[in-house]
Design a protein around this motif. Structure first.
Motif, short mmCIF file in Angstrom:
data_model
loop_
_atom_site.label_atom_id
_atom_site.label_comp_id
_atom_site.label_asym_id
_atom_site.label_seq_id
_atom_site.Cartn_x
_atom_site.Cartn_y
_atom_site.Cartn_z
N LEU A 79 44.56 17.14 17.91
CA LEU A 79 43.42 17.28 18.82
C LEU A 79 42.80 15.92 19.14
O LEU A 79 42.43 15.64 20.29
CB LEU A 79 42.36 18.20 18.20
N ARG A 80 42.69 15.08 18.13
CA ARG A 80 42.13 13.74 18.34
C ARG A 80 43.02 12.89 19.24
O ARG A 80 42.52 12.19 20.14
CB ARG A 80 41.94 13.06 16.98
N VAL A 81 44.32 12.96 19.04
CA VAL A 81 45.27 12.17 19.85
C VAL A 81 45.22 12.63 21.31
O VAL A 81 45.25 11.80 22.23
CB VAL A 81 46.69 12.29 19.27
N ILE A 82 45.16 13.94 21.53
CA ILE A 82 45.06 14.47 22.90
C ILE A 82 43.80 13.94 23.58
O ILE A 82 43.83 13.49 24.73
CB ILE A 82 45.08 16.01 22.88
N GLN A 83 42.69 13.96 22.86
CA GLN A 83 41.43 13.48 23.42
C GLN A 83 41.50 11.99 23.75
O GLN A 83 41.08 11.55 24.83
CB GLN A 83 40.29 13.74 22.42
N LEU A 84 42.05 11.19 22.83
CA LEU A 84 42.13 9.75 23.03
C LEU A 84 42.98 9.41 24.25
O LEU A 84 42.62 8.55 25.06
CB LEU A 84 42.72 9.08 21.79
N ARG A 85 44.12 10.08 24.40
CA ARG A 85 45.01 9.77 25.50
C ARG A 85 44.43 10.21 26.84
O ARG A 85 44.63 9.52 27.86
CB ARG A 85 46.38 10.40 25.26
N ARG A 86 43.71 11.29 26.87
CA ARG A 86 43.08 11.73 28.12
C ARG A 86 41.93 10.80 28.50
O ARG A 86 41.72 10.50 29.68
CB ARG A 86 42.62 13.17 27.99
N GLU A 87 41.18 10.35 27.50
CA GLU A 87 40.11 9.39 27.79
C GLU A 87 40.69 8.08 28.30
O GLU A 87 40.12 7.44 29.20
CB GLU A 87 39.28 9.14 26.52
N TYR A 88 41.81 7.68 27.75
CA TYR A 88 42.47 6.45 28.21
C TYR A 88 42.90 6.58 29.67
O TYR A 88 42.76 5.64 30.45
CB TYR A 88 43.68 6.16 27.33
N MET A 89 43.41 7.75 30.05
CA MET A 89 43.83 7.96 31.43
C MET A 89 42.64 7.93 32.39
O MET A 89 42.75 7.45 33.51
CB MET A 89 44.57 9.29 31.56
N VAL A 90 41.49 8.44 31.95
CA VAL A 90 40.30 8.42 32.79
C VAL A 90 39.85 6.98 33.03
O VAL A 90 39.49 6.59 34.16
CB VAL A 90 39.17 9.24 32.15
N MET A 91 39.90 6.17 32.00
CA MET A 91 39.48 4.78 32.12
C MET A 91 40.49 3.93 32.88
O MET A 91 40.16 2.86 33.38
CB MET A 91 39.24 4.18 30.72
N ASN A 92 41.74 4.38 32.94
CA ASN A 92 42.78 3.63 33.63
C ASN A 92 43.44 4.50 34.70
O ASN A 92 44.67 4.53 34.83
CB ASN A 92 43.84 3.15 32.62
N SER A 93 42.62 5.21 35.44
CA SER A 93 43.14 6.15 36.44
C SER A 93 43.92 5.47 37.56
O SER A 93 44.75 6.10 38.22
CB SER A 93 41.98 6.95 37.03
N SER A 94 43.67 4.17 37.78
CA SER A 94 44.36 3.47 38.86
C SER A 94 45.83 3.21 38.53
O SER A 94 46.65 3.01 39.42
CB SER A 94 43.66 2.14 39.16
N ASN A 95 46.15 3.22 37.25
CA ASN A 95 47.52 2.92 36.82
C ASN A 95 48.28 4.23 36.61
O ASN A 95 48.67 4.58 35.50
CB ASN A 95 47.49 2.09 35.53
N SER A 96 48.51 4.97 37.69
CA SER A 96 49.15 6.28 37.59
C SER A 96 50.64 6.19 37.30
O SER A 96 51.25 7.18 36.90
CB SER A 96 48.94 7.07 38.89
N GLU A 97 51.25 5.02 37.47
CA GLU A 97 52.68 4.87 37.22
C GLU A 97 53.01 5.04 35.74
O GLU A 97 54.16 5.29 35.39
CB GLU A 97 53.15 3.50 37.71
N ARG A 98 52.03 4.90 34.88
CA ARG A 98 52.25 5.00 33.44
C ARG A 98 51.90 6.38 32.90
O ARG A 98 51.83 6.57 31.68
CB ARG A 98 51.43 3.94 32.70
N ASN A 99 51.65 7.33 33.77
CA ASN A 99 51.27 8.66 33.31
C ASN A 99 52.26 9.24 32.32
O ASN A 99 51.88 9.86 31.32
CB ASN A 99 51.14 9.61 34.51
N HIS A 100 53.56 9.06 32.57
CA HIS A 100 54.58 9.67 31.72
C HIS A 100 54.68 9.02 30.34
O HIS A 100 55.38 9.52 29.47
CB HIS A 100 55.95 9.61 32.41
N THR A 101 53.98 7.91 30.14
CA THR A 101 53.96 7.27 28.83
C THR A 101 52.64 7.47 28.09
O THR A 101 52.52 7.06 26.94
CB THR A 101 54.24 5.76 28.95
#
Length: 353
Positions: A79-101
């Motif tokens: 649960l913690r890892v899921i939260q951390l990775r989603r928060e990271y995507m929100v803060m780096n939403s412009s870098n959508s090319e890395r979504n799959h990583t």
């Protein structure tokens, strides 16, 4: 594998896929100390974002752990890892090319691959399928809590079902097992969104070439690979699964032995070039990764203060002192008298038996 090795995508690509699978099977080792040490290392690497996304899938194998506390802790880490990775995507939403990583949903294809290659997996055995279903439920429920990613998850599973195994693309047995796991994942997703009308996912998804390969002919795979009227409801008490005692991974009876096994596997694959031969740049990088794998596993998995494991719990074959009865003859050493009872699996059945 370890934070130093897994934090770079290029290094992870150099890690043999067979070795990655062996690491996953350590989570189902009969020795509780091995399971705990693995969980500690996964927690440290995943919560610090030093281990790549593929290692998130390894947490799913704690779904069948006989230890309730360890299983609960693994759930909290997920649960913690899921939260951390989603928060990271929100803060780096412009870098959508890395979504799959980064996106935690992309760990699902890795889990499907690992379940298809599990030594006890048998797509014609209902008990084996139910055990895989428990793992999928345990992993997917936290991912689907917000009920906003069903189309994305279904698209991922559909894409995997259209691919073939990268290790052995022409192995029908492995491919059919993979497709059966996909059907189980479909069932879990459909159970969660039974009353929701799902729109098609608008984008494309990427699969790792390390795990999957495109088929020779692009034909829709609409066949079902599981029995009819299969029950997709989750089991309240998951079936406990441990690796077969004869499996090579399980021959490591304590953590130091597990370190040695992984070191031998990595050295066997990478090899060490003779000093008199000059190494190319690629060979130097591979040799460097090999040394990192061996050294870090020995340093990190060896008993220490962070592992919460007492040496007395895993020492074996101690020679009895003079005047004491040998354990083989029915006597007990003083250490055995004070030792806690080991974890015992109750009511569990192994996958595929």
């Amino acid at each position: 594998m370890c934070p130093k090795t897994g934090s770079r995508a290029s290094c992870f690509d150099l890690i043999p896929l067979e070795l990655f699978q062996e690491v996953a099977w350590l989570i189902q080792d009969p020795c509780p100390q091995v399971k705990q040490a693995m969980l500690n290392k996964l927690q440290k690497g995943l919560t610090s974002m030093k281990l790549p996304l593929e290692y998130v899938a390894l947490l799913a194998f704690y779904a069948t752990d006989v230890g309730k506390e360890r299983r609960s802790k693994a759930r909290q880490i997920l649960l913690r890892v899921i939260q951390l990775r989603r928060e990271y995507m929100v803060m780096n939403s412009s870098n959508s090319e890395r979504n799959h990583t980064v996106l935690p949903e992309y760990a699902l294809p890795t889990l499907i691959h690992l379940l298809a290659h599990h030594p006890n997996m048998d797509n014609e055995n209902k008990d084996s399928l139910k055990s895989s279903l428990d793992v999928l439920w345990w992993f997917l429920e936290p991912l689907m809590q917000k009920n906003d990613n069903f189309p994305f998850l279904k698209k991922l599973v559909e894409t995997v079902k259209q691919a073939v195994d990268a290790i052995d693309p022409f192995n029908d047995t492995i491919n059919e097992r993979m497709y059966a796991i996909c059907d189980l994942a479909f069932g879990v997703i459909n159970c969660k969104c039974a009353n929701v009308k799902l729109p098609p996912f608008p984008g494309e998804v990427k699969l790792s070439k390390k795990f999957f390969a495109p088929p020779e002919k692009l034909v829709p795979n609409l066949k079902s690979y599981i029995p009819e009227k299969f029950d997709f409801n989750p089991h309240r008490v998951p079936v406990a699964v441990e690796m077969d005692i004869d499996h090579p991974t399980v021959k490591a009876r304590h953590i130091v032995a597990a370190d040695t096994a992984l070191t031998k596997l990595s050295r066997r694959k990478f090899g060490r070039k003779k000093k008199k031969k000059s190494l190319s740049e690629d060979e130097k990088e591979i040799a460097e990764v090999e040394e990192t794998i061996a050294d870090d596993w020995i340093d990190d998995l060896t008993l220490g203060e962070d592992d919460d494991v007492e040496m007395k719990d895993i020492e074996a074959d101690k020679t009895p002192e003079k005047g004491e009865k040998s354990p083989e003859k029915g006597g007990k050493t003083p250490e055995e008298g004070d030792k806690e009872e080991p974890e015992v699996e109750t009511g569990g059945e192994e996958m595929g038996k």
